[in-house]
Design a protein around this motif. Structure first.
Motif, PDB file in Angstrom:
ATOM      1  N   ARG A 167       0.862  -1.187   0.000  1.00 32.28           N
ATOM      2  CA  ARG A 167       0.000   0.000   0.000  1.00 32.28           C
ATOM      3  C   ARG A 167       0.896   1.234   0.000  1.00 32.28           C
ATOM      4  O   ARG A 167       1.045   1.914   1.004  1.00 32.28           O
ATOM      5  N   SER A 168       1.496   1.498  -1.130  1.00 35.70           N
ATOM      6  CA  SER A 168       2.468   2.573  -1.240  1.00 35.70           C
ATOM      7  C   SER A 168       1.784   3.941  -1.157  1.00 35.70           C
ATOM      8  O   SER A 168       0.586   4.084  -1.446  1.00 35.70           O
ATOM      9  N   ARG A 169       2.564   4.931  -0.774  1.00 37.13           N
ATOM     10  CA  ARG A 169       2.082   6.299  -0.685  1.00 37.13           C
ATOM     11  C   ARG A 169       3.127   7.247  -1.270  1.00 37.13           C
ATOM     12  O   ARG A 169       4.328   7.038  -1.096  1.00 37.13           O
ATOM     13  N   VAL A 170       2.644   8.272  -1.967  1.00 37.71           N
ATOM     14  CA  VAL A 170       3.474   9.413  -2.330  1.00 37.71           C
ATOM     15  C   VAL A 170       2.994  10.588  -1.493  1.00 37.71           C
ATOM     16  O   VAL A 170       1.805  10.928  -1.507  1.00 37.71           O
ATOM     17  N   VAL A 171       3.902  11.183  -0.749  1.00 41.28           N
ATOM     18  CA  VAL A 171       3.550  12.242   0.197  1.00 41.28           C
ATOM     19  C   VAL A 171       4.218  13.539  -0.238  1.00 41.28           C
ATOM     20  O   VAL A 171       5.432  13.582  -0.467  1.00 41.28           O
ATOM     21  N   VAL A 172       3.416  14.590  -0.387  1.00 38.34           N
ATOM     22  CA  VAL A 172       3.944  15.923  -0.671  1.00 38.34           C
ATOM     23  C   VAL A 172       3.315  16.897   0.315  1.00 38.34           C
ATOM     24  O   VAL A 172       2.289  16.604   0.938  1.00 38.34           O
ATOM     25  N   SER A 173       3.916  18.051   0.438  1.00 38.05           N
ATOM     26  CA  SER A 173       3.414  19.059   1.356  1.00 38.05           C
ATOM     27  C   SER A 173       2.684  20.163   0.594  1.00 38.05           C
ATOM     28  O   SER A 173       2.818  20.301  -0.627  1.00 38.05           O
ATOM     29  N   GLU A 174       1.898  20.935   1.332  1.00 32.43           N
ATOM     30  CA  GLU A 174       1.264  22.111   0.729  1.00 32.43           C
ATOM     31  C   GLU A 174       2.326  23.057   0.175  1.00 32.43           C
ATOM     32  O   GLU A 174       2.085  23.751  -0.814  1.00 32.43           O
ATOM     33  N   GLY A 175       3.492  23.071   0.810  1.00 25.20           N
ATOM     34  CA  GLY A 175       4.566  23.930   0.326  1.00 25.20           C
ATOM     35  C   GLY A 175       4.994  23.594  -1.086  1.00 25.20           C
ATOM     36  O   GLY A 175       5.379  24.480  -1.863  1.00 25.20           O
ATOM     37  N   VAL A 176       4.951  22.303  -1.444  1.00 20.80           N
ATOM     38  CA  VAL A 176       5.282  21.902  -2.815  1.00 20.80           C
ATOM     39  C   VAL A 176       4.271  22.478  -3.785  1.00 20.80           C
ATOM     40  O   VAL A 176       4.616  23.041  -4.834  1.00 20.80           O
ATOM     41  N   LEU A 177       2.986  22.353  -3.467  1.00 16.17           N
ATOM     42  CA  LEU A 177       1.933  22.821  -4.377  1.00 16.17           C
ATOM     43  C   LEU A 177       1.900  24.331  -4.481  1.00 16.17           C
ATOM     44  O   LEU A 177       1.533  24.875  -5.535  1.00 16.17           O
ATOM     45  N   ASN A 178       2.275  25.019  -3.404  1.00 15.71           N
ATOM     46  CA  ASN A 178       2.226  26.481  -3.418  1.00 15.71           C
ATOM     47  C   ASN A 178       3.488  27.111  -3.984  1.00 15.71           C
ATOM     48  O   ASN A 178       3.452  28.273  -4.416  1.00 15.71           O
ATOM     49  N   THR A 179       4.602  26.365  -3.967  1.00 22.25           N
ATOM     50  CA  THR A 179       5.889  26.930  -4.375  1.00 22.25           C
ATOM     51  C   THR A 179       6.280  26.531  -5.780  1.00 22.25           C
ATOM     52  O   THR A 179       6.819  27.347  -6.546  1.00 22.25           O
ATOM     53  N   LEU A 180       6.015  25.296  -6.159  1.00 22.59           N
ATOM     54  CA  LEU A 180       6.491  24.768  -7.433  1.00 22.59           C
ATOM     55  C   LEU A 180       5.484  25.030  -8.552  1.00 22.59           C
ATOM     56  O   LEU A 180       4.276  25.144  -8.306  1.00 22.59           O
ATOM     57  N   SER A 181       6.020  25.104  -9.754  1.00 24.90           N
ATOM     58  CA  SER A 181       5.169  25.255 -10.934  1.00 24.90           C
ATOM     59  C   SER A 181       4.553  23.914 -11.310  1.00 24.90           C
ATOM     60  O   SER A 181       4.880  22.872 -10.722  1.00 24.90           O
ATOM     61  N   PRO A 247      12.950  21.720 -14.904  1.00 26.90           N
ATOM     62  CA  PRO A 247      11.917  21.644 -13.856  1.00 26.90           C
ATOM     63  C   PRO A 247      12.298  20.714 -12.719  1.00 26.90           C
ATOM     64  O   PRO A 247      12.026  21.014 -11.542  1.00 26.90           O
ATOM     65  N   LEU A 248      12.940  19.599 -13.038  1.00 25.51           N
ATOM     66  CA  LEU A 248      13.348  18.676 -11.978  1.00 25.51           C
ATOM     67  C   LEU A 248      14.406  19.313 -11.095  1.00 25.51           C
ATOM     68  O   LEU A 248      14.341  19.191  -9.861  1.00 25.51           O
ATOM     69  N   ALA A 249      15.382  19.985 -11.689  1.00 28.86           N
ATOM     70  CA  ALA A 249      16.439  20.621 -10.896  1.00 28.86           C
ATOM     71  C   ALA A 249      15.854  21.645  -9.932  1.00 28.86           C
ATOM     72  O   ALA A 249      16.234  21.707  -8.756  1.00 28.86           O
ATOM     73  N   ARG A 250      14.917  22.455 -10.403  1.00 30.31           N
ATOM     74  CA  ARG A 250      14.298  23.448  -9.535  1.00 30.31           C
ATOM     75  C   ARG A 250      13.495  22.785  -8.422  1.00 30.31           C
ATOM     76  O   ARG A 250      13.512  23.247  -7.271  1.00 30.31           O
ATOM     77  N   ALA A 251      12.803  21.707  -8.751  1.00 29.46           N
ATOM     78  CA  ALA A 251      12.027  21.003  -7.735  1.00 29.46           C
ATOM     79  C   ALA A 251      12.932  20.363  -6.687  1.00 29.46           C
ATOM     80  O   ALA A 251      12.624  20.384  -5.487  1.00 29.46           O
ATOM     81  N   LEU A 252      14.048  19.782  -7.123  1.00 25.70           N
ATOM     82  CA  LEU A 252      14.976  19.167  -6.183  1.00 25.70           C
ATOM     83  C   LEU A 252      15.559  20.190  -5.228  1.00 25.70           C
ATOM     84  O   LEU A 252      15.697  19.939  -4.024  1.00 25.70           O
ATOM     85  N   VAL A 253      15.933  21.348  -5.746  1.00 30.23           N
ATOM     86  CA  VAL A 253      16.487  22.408  -4.895  1.00 30.23           C
ATOM     87  C   VAL A 253      15.446  22.873  -3.890  1.00 30.23           C
ATOM     88  O   VAL A 253      15.742  23.096  -2.708  1.00 30.23           O
ATOM     89  N   ALA A 254      14.193  23.004  -4.332  1.00 31.64           N
ATOM     90  CA  ALA A 254      13.139  23.462  -3.428  1.00 31.64           C
ATOM     91  C   ALA A 254      12.896  22.475  -2.296  1.00 31.64           C
ATOM     92  O   ALA A 254      12.590  22.874  -1.164  1.00 31.64           O
ATOM     93  N   CYS A 255      13.032  21.172  -2.591  1.00 30.42           N
ATOM     94  CA  CYS A 255      12.756  20.135  -1.590  1.00 30.42           C
ATOM     95  C   CYS A 255      14.012  19.631  -0.878  1.00 30.42           C
ATOM     96  O   CYS A 255      13.933  18.660  -0.113  1.00 30.42           O
TER      97      CYS A 255
END
Length: 321
Positions: A167-181, A247-255
């Protein structure tokens, strides 16, 4: 000589060889093949350690004058001498210890990891957003990647990780949705889905168990650290194929600074800088991958043919005598 050769091979493959390979930079240009090479080295080290013990056992029970194995261990002292006999017994005991530690380590790592993941999965299911709300909050581009296992935490700091398992899960935060494109969210979700699809957690579990099984004096942490980086590189490659490197590089830096629980596979972490540099460097090389696959086959086949066949023949003759 077979026992000595197997012992030397086991020591080399558990210490110096992993240390040298971990310092190399080419594995990041062939991550999948490099992981196969690391797996071959780990498997060959374990097999060599067990083979050394079996070879020593065959020496301690060499045929007597009647062609049958000698009845006791100590009866070979007169033949081998105290120093060599003691060394044989010590290596044989060490082999048995490694075998017992390997079995215990596999069980401990599997049980402890799954227990931690189950507990954390229960927590994120309780405090995370429901699937309906998750789909509503997800970007238009990332929505097809959400699946049924997406959970969104009410945390301002950008963080993203996955919890592998049935029962796998992918977990993200509200910060990801509000900060990333949109494309950055897609990249980070693709990265995590790649971990789950390829079951990178099982690869890491195997190396964790082998690392814990070998004694501290001969084991190296290089293999485990290197494989952790390589599985992240593989997930990065999957994201790049979907969104491109920027886009991946920017996302990695943000997280990068997001804290994640033990047992999870996080998008960020201490290897972020190295992975971002890799995205802007040379592409993956089929030539290096082919060389790594060939080396992986050689690591397993050559010692087996050169070392195992002679003592297997002797062992066959011993028990058929």
């Amino acid at each position: 000589m077979s026992a000595l050769a197997f012992t030397i091979v086991a020591l080399l493959l558990s210490g110096p060889v992993p240390a040298m390979l971990a310092r190399a930079t080419w594995p990041l240009r062939a991550p999948r093949a490099a992981i196969v090479l690391w797996q071959s080295i780990a498997l060959a080290a374990v097999l060599a350690a067990f083979s050394a013990g079996i070879a020593i056992a065959s020496r301690l029970f060499v045929p007597g004058e009647d062609g049958r194995p000698t009845a006791t261990l100590t009866s070979e002292i007169a033949v081998l001498g105290w120093p060599l006999w003691s060394a044989y017994v010590l290596v044989f005991a060490l082999t048995l210890m490694i075998g017992a530690r390997l079995i215990a380590s596999v069980l401990n790592v599997a049980v402890a990891t799954r227990r931690r993941r189950a507990h954390h999965r229960m927590v994120v299911d309780l405090v995370g957003s429901s699937q309906a709300k998750s789909t509503e909050l997800c970007s238009h581009y990332a929505r097809p990647l959400a699946g049924t296992g997406l959970r969104i935490l009410d945390v301002a700091q950008p963080l993203a990780y996955c919890l592998p398992g049935v029962r796998s899960r992918v977990v993200v935060s509200e910060g990801v949705l509000n900060t990333l494109s949109d494309r950055e969210i897609t990249a980070i979700l693709t990265h995590e889905r790649a971990h789950l699809r390829a079951r990178h957690d099982l690869v890491l579990e195997m190396f964790t168990a082998v690392h814990a099984a070998f004694p501290r004096l001969v084991r190296s942490g290089s293999a485990l650290d290197a494989v952790r980086l390589l599985v992240e590189a593989l997930a990065d490659d999957a994201a790049v194929r979907t969104t491109g490197p920027t886009p991946l590089a920017r996302a990695l830096v943000a997280c990068a600074s997001g804290r994640t629980p033990r047992g999870a596979l996080a998008a960020g972490g201490p290897t972020t800088v190295l992975r971002v540099r890799r995205l802007g460097g040379k592409p993956n090389s089929l030539f290096l991958a082919a060389g790594a696959y060939a080396a992986a086959a050689a690591v397993l086949v050559v010692p087996t043919v050169a070392l195992a066949v002679p003592w297997l023949t002797e062992l066959h003759r011993l028990f058929l005598a």
